[in-house]
Write an enzyme that holds these catalytic residues in place. Structure first.
Site, short mmCIF file in Angstrom:
data_model
loop_
_atom_site.label_atom_id
_atom_site.label_comp_id
_atom_site.label_asym_id
_atom_site.label_seq_id
_atom_site.Cartn_x
_atom_site.Cartn_y
_atom_site.Cartn_z
N LYS A 297 9.52 16.05 -10.67
CA LYS A 297 8.42 17.01 -10.60
C LYS A 297 8.08 17.38 -12.05
O LYS A 297 8.92 17.20 -12.94
CB LYS A 297 8.82 18.26 -9.80
N THR B 281 12.62 19.43 -4.48
CA THR B 281 11.60 20.47 -4.34
C THR B 281 10.70 20.10 -3.16
O THR B 281 10.33 18.95 -3.01
CB THR B 281 10.78 20.52 -5.64
N ASP C 16 14.75 14.50 -7.92
CA ASP C 16 14.08 15.79 -8.18
C ASP C 16 12.99 15.61 -9.22
O ASP C 16 12.89 16.38 -10.17
CB ASP C 16 15.10 16.83 -8.62
N ASN D 181 10.55 19.12 -14.46
CA ASN D 181 11.74 18.42 -14.97
C ASN D 181 11.41 17.37 -16.01
O ASN D 181 12.25 16.54 -16.35
CB ASN D 181 12.51 17.78 -13.81
N ASP E 205 16.82 16.97 -16.88
CA ASP E 205 17.34 17.61 -15.69
C ASP E 205 17.83 16.64 -14.62
O ASP E 205 17.09 16.20 -13.75
CB ASP E 205 16.29 18.54 -15.08
#
Ligand code: AMP
Length: 413
Positions: free
Chosen positions: A270, A304, A268, A273, A286
């Protein structure tokens, strides 16, 4: 209320020797947004905070209190460990202003959260003092002075805090409401996130020093990321300069290389985070979607949309190479300001563009950066450039500060 700037100034006022260089410089400015003011040289701060942040300030010790009633009494008590390095500098952290507490925890306590029972309560009885791998001393909310709010997350608030006991470390304390975790059916995921993060030690991975719980809440003792969210910087500036982007990607590649060597796939990645340390260094936070998967190829769709690789949107098996794709998307977004396959008209169009690898690289991107992005954004995961080569790529080497040596920990690429 203390600002990051004021904390930085207070730390800078301390007399720690060292030359000042090698920090991410001001990015190229967007036409509409205000110019980014160049930060003062902070190498001194880097040295100081490394002393604070690197060692675990909460070594193992015998628990002063009996184990929580929610815990299995058969679990081993922690053993003793030596005091951490950096303790001599504790007075400096004691003098940093942590800002004014807003009473948010009491407000929340009245408004939200119910006591959780049964299996969920067992799942969420999280306490690092009885962690099998890295036990800490037993912690309680009353062990901290609470300062300014740092933000609000999905499951609770985050505060800047300082331990009351010496050496008075500064941390970010994150609260998670158990009943909301149960409502979201993410007990196992949160447990996994915490277990993964607690065992990670890398300068670009947000450190989790310990955790504890009461009847309604879980508290995470996190490394304080003094410059906050990277996403906010990106929104403020529109995009980053090649130099700043390259340095972030260098740090990302190093952190991912470490994670992959430990069989942790992040899944994840991005800007939302990613956090920034007090020296502007990148910190992966995260771990909600992380998977600890030795030798495992997984099929769950997560992450995402804009950062999902073709193998995930096509529901094929995937492995650590999903993070390489995401690194390519991140590089593009840093340089241009939005992800490469974004299509605001419909989700289906974004899917289609990802599946076709419909990549349009604007002329403003340098040849070296284009080369790296194109090598990361390969449809076939096997063809993606491994992290060890990202760390040697000309676009990365070109901007890497002198004296920084990267040794890829990558075991699986
Ligand atoms: P989260 O629940 O992780 O989404 O956190 C909510 C907000 O709190 C984030 O958006 C950050 O602005 C802030 N925050 C979270 N963790 C930290 C940290 N370790 N250091 C500084 N700020 C943090």
């Amino acid at each position: 209320m203390a600002s990051v700037g004021s904390i930085t100034r207070q730390i800078e006022a301390l007399e720690i020797s060292g030359g000042g260089k090698n920090l991410p410089t001001a990015p190229s400015s967007s036409s509409i947004r205000p110019l980014h003011t160049k930060q003062p040289s902070q190498t001194n701060v880097a040295k100081l905070l490394t002393k604070f942040a690197a060692p675990n300030p909460f070594p193992n010790s015998k628990a002063a209190h009996p184990p929580s009633s929610l815990r299995h009494p058969t679990q081993a008590l922690p053993t003793k460990q030596q005091a951490p390095a950096g303790i001599a500098n504790a007075t400096t952290q004691a003098s940093i202003d942590i800002g004014k507490y807003d009473g948010g925890l009491e407000i929340d306590e009245e408004k939200r959260g119910e006591v959780v029972y049964g299996e969920a309560a067992e799942d969420l009885a999280l306490d690092s003092s009885v962690s099998r791998k890295s036990p800490t001393r037993e912690w309680h909310l009353s062990d901290f002075d609470i300062g300014r709010p740092l933000g609000k997350g999905k499951f609770g608030r985050v505060y800047m805090v300082r331990t009351k006991s010496e050496p008075r470390y500064i941390l970010a304390l994150k609260t998670l409401y158990k009943s909301e975790i149960v409502q979201g059916k993410v007990e196992k995921q949160i447990r996994r996130e915490i277990e993964i993060q607690q065992n990670l030690r890398h300068p670009n991975v947000l450190r989790l020093y310990g955790y504890f719980h009461d009847t309604k809440r879980i508290f995470l003792m996190l490394e304080f990321a003094g410059k906050g969210e990277l996403y906010k910087q990106l929104s403020k500036h529109g995009c980053f300069s090649e130099k700043r982007s390259s340095r972030y990607i260098d740090q990302m590649a190093d952190a991912l290389s470490y994670l992959h060597a430990k069989h942790v796939i992040h899944r994840d990645i991005k800007p939302e985070n990613l956090l920034l340390g007090i020296n502007g260094e990148l910190k992966i936070g995260d771990f909600g979607w992380s998977v600890h998967a030795p030798g495992n190829r997984r099929k769950t769709l997560c992450g995402t949309l804009d950062y999902l690789p073709p193998e995930m949107i096509e529901s094929r098996e995937h492995d650590h190479k999903v993070d390489l794709w995401a690194l390519g998307v991140l590089t593009y977004e840093f340089l241009i300001g939005n992800p490469p396959f974004e299509d605001r008209s419909s989700v289906q169009n974004t899917y289609r563009r990802i599946a076709k690898v419909d990549l349009k690289l604007p002329a403003s991107i340098s040849l070296e950066a284009r080369d790296l992005i194109a090598r990361l954004l390969q449809y076939d995961p096997q063809r993606r450039i491994p992290l060890s080569d990202v760390l040697r790529h000309p676009w990365i080497i070109k901007y890497r500060p002198k004296g920084v040596i990267r040794q890829s920990a990558e075991a699986t690429a």
